[in-house]
Design a protein around this motif. Structure first.
Motif, PDB file in Angstrom:
ATOM      1  N   ARG A  28      44.598  49.602  51.023  1.00  0.00           N
ATOM      2  CA  ARG A  28      44.405  49.266  49.618  1.00  0.00           C
ATOM      3  C   ARG A  28      45.400  48.146  49.313  1.00  0.00           C
ATOM      4  N   GLY A  58      31.149  36.713  48.323  1.00  0.00           N
ATOM      5  CA  GLY A  58      31.997  37.824  48.733  1.00  0.00           C
ATOM      6  C   GLY A  58      32.898  38.350  47.641  1.00  0.00           C
ATOM      7  N   ALA A  80      39.087  41.310  51.692  1.00  0.00           N
ATOM      8  CA  ALA A  80      38.010  42.268  51.404  1.00  0.00           C
ATOM      9  C   ALA A  80      36.945  42.231  52.496  1.00  0.00           C
ATOM     10  N   ALA A  81      36.643  41.038  53.003  1.00  0.00           N
ATOM     11  CA  ALA A  81      35.659  40.913  54.078  1.00  0.00           C
ATOM     12  C   ALA A  81      36.145  41.590  55.359  1.00  0.00           C
ATOM     13  N   GLU A 137      32.203  39.920  45.053  1.00  0.00           N
ATOM     14  CA  GLU A 137      31.785  41.223  44.533  1.00  0.00           C
ATOM     15  C   GLU A 137      32.501  42.381  45.232  1.00  0.00           C
ATOM     16  N   ARG A 138      33.116  42.121  46.376  1.00  0.00           N
ATOM     17  CA  ARG A 138      33.840  43.173  47.086  1.00  0.00           C
ATOM     18  C   ARG A 138      35.236  43.411  46.496  1.00  0.00           C
ATOM     19  N   VAL A 139      35.681  42.522  45.616  1.00  0.00           N
ATOM     20  CA  VAL A 139      37.043  42.555  45.081  1.00  0.00           C
ATOM     21  C   VAL A 139      37.034  43.058  43.647  1.00  0.00           C
ATOM     22  N   THR A 140      38.057  43.820  43.283  1.00  0.00           N
ATOM     23  CA  THR A 140      38.295  44.156  41.883  1.00  0.00           C
ATOM     24  C   THR A 140      39.208  43.079  41.297  1.00  0.00           C
ATOM     25  N   GLY A 170      37.466  44.417  55.450  1.00  0.00           N
ATOM     26  CA  GLY A 170      37.302  45.857  55.308  1.00  0.00           C
ATOM     27  C   GLY A 170      38.363  46.541  54.473  1.00  0.00           C
ATOM     28  N   HIS A 171      39.249  45.782  53.863  1.00  0.00           N
ATOM     29  CA  HIS A 171      40.258  46.363  52.996  1.00  0.00           C
ATOM     30  C   HIS A 171      39.711  46.527  51.576  1.00  0.00           C
ATOM     31  N   THR A 172      40.296  47.418  50.826  1.00  0.00           N
ATOM     32  CA  THR A 172      39.962  47.591  49.416  1.00  0.00           C
ATOM     33  C   THR A 172      40.946  46.745  48.624  1.00  0.00           C
ATOM     34  N   ILE A 231      39.421  37.291  48.959  1.00  0.00           N
ATOM     35  CA  ILE A 231      38.056  37.559  49.412  1.00  0.00           C
ATOM     36  C   ILE A 231      38.019  37.779  50.925  1.00  0.00           C
TER      37      ILE A 231
END
Length: 245
Positions: A39, A79, A55-56, A81-84, A58-60, A52
Motif C-alpha cells: 500500500r 492507467g 499501480a501497474a 483508474e488504478r490509483v486513488t 500491482g501495488h495499491t 501510475i
C-alpha cells in the motif's frame, strides 16, 4: 504566478514534457517493489508519472498533491483508474494506512519552513504502519546547484506532444540560509510568455537526519545518487522507516 508548473494547465503540459521517466523513477520503483503488493503513498505525486507505474506493478497506490491542475492531468493518463487520487496535503492522510511512502522529484525541498516540514514528517509517520518505509530525495546544498540556474546555463527547448516548442530558462532571485528563490521563464511558439516563481529549501545531511529522528523515523541510508553512490554526487536519496510495534 507561484508554482505554475503544477497549477497552470498550459505549464503542467510543459512540465510533463520536460520531465520524462528517469533513473530516479527506476530507483523509487525498485524501493517500493521490495515490499510486494504494498500500500503506497506518493505524496506530491504531481502528474502521476511514477504513481501510475507503481499501480501497474500491482501495488495499491494513493497519489496526493495540492495542485488541482496536476491531479487533473494525472487522472487523464492511461492507467490512472488504478490509483486513488487526492487533491490536498499530508494533513488528510489516514492513520496506519500505508506500507511505503515516497516523495519524489525533490518535493521535500518545497517544504521551506522547518515547522511545515516537521508537520509533514509527523503526518507521514502517522500514515505509515509500524515498520513502514519512507523514501525521498533532496539536492545536496554542497553541490550549489542553484548557481547553474541562470539565463545562460539553464536555456532549454522543450518539445510538446503536439510538436510545439517552448523556450525556457531559469533565474535565481535570492539565496539566503539554505533557501533559494527563483523564476522559471517560458516562451511559447504562439508568443505567450509565462513566469513561474518558487522557493526551495536546501537542507544539509545533518538537518535531514535530525528532522527525521525528531519526527520518529530511523534513517537507514542516505545515498548520494540514484545508483546508491556515496554522498557527494549532488543528491541526497533518503531511506528511513518507522519503529515496529
Amino acid at each position: 504566478m507561484r508554482h505554475g508548473e503544477f497549477r497552470h494547465r498550459r505549464l503542467v503540459q510543459v512540465y510533463d514534457a520536460e520531465c520524462p521517466w528517469g533513473p530516479d523513477d527506476d530507483f523509487f520503483r525498485a524501493v517500493v517493489d521490495e515490499t510486494p503488493a504494498a500500500r503506497v503513498l506518493d505524496l506530491g505525486c504531481g502528474t502521476g508519472r511514477l504513481t501510475i507505474a507503481l499501480a501497474a506493478d500491482g501495488h495499491t497506490v494513493t497519489g496526493v498533491d495540492p495542485a488541482g491542475a496536476s491531479i487533473a492531468a494525472a487522472r487523464a493518463k492511461p492507467g490512472a483508474e488504478r490509483v486513488t487520487w487526492i487533491e490536498g496535503t499530508s494533513a488528510l492522510l489516514p492513520g496506519r494506512a500505508f506500507d511505503v511512502a515516497v516523495l519524489t522529484s525533490h518535493v521535500a525541498q518545497f517544504f521551506v519552513d522547518d515547522a511545515e516540514w516537521t508537520r509533514t514528517l509527523v503526518d507521514l509517520r502517522r500514515a505509515l504502519v509500524p515498520g513502514g518505509r519512507l523514501a525521498f530525495d533532496a539536492r545536496d546544498p554542497a553541490d550549489r546547484r542553484w548557481e547553474r540556474w541562470n539565463p545562460v546555463d539553464s536555456q532549454r527547448r522543450i518539445t510538446l506532444p503536439d510538436g510545439g516548442e517552448v523556450r525556457a530558462w531559469t533565474r535565481v532571485t535570492g539565496v539566503r540560509d539554505g533557501v533559494v528563490d527563483f523564476i522559471h521563464h517560458y516562451r511559447f511558439a504562439d508568443g505567450e510568455e509565462l513566469l513561474s516563481s518558487a522557493t526551495l529549501r536546501f537542507r544539509t545531511e545533518a538537518e535531514l537526519r535530525d528532522s527525521l529522528t525528531a519526527a520518529g523515523f530511523t534513517v537507514d541510508h542516505i545515498h548520494g545518487g540514484w545508483h546508491r553512490e556515496p554522498v557527494g554526487h549532488g543528491e541526497f536519496v533518503v531511506l528511513a522507516h518507522t519503529e515496529s510495534g
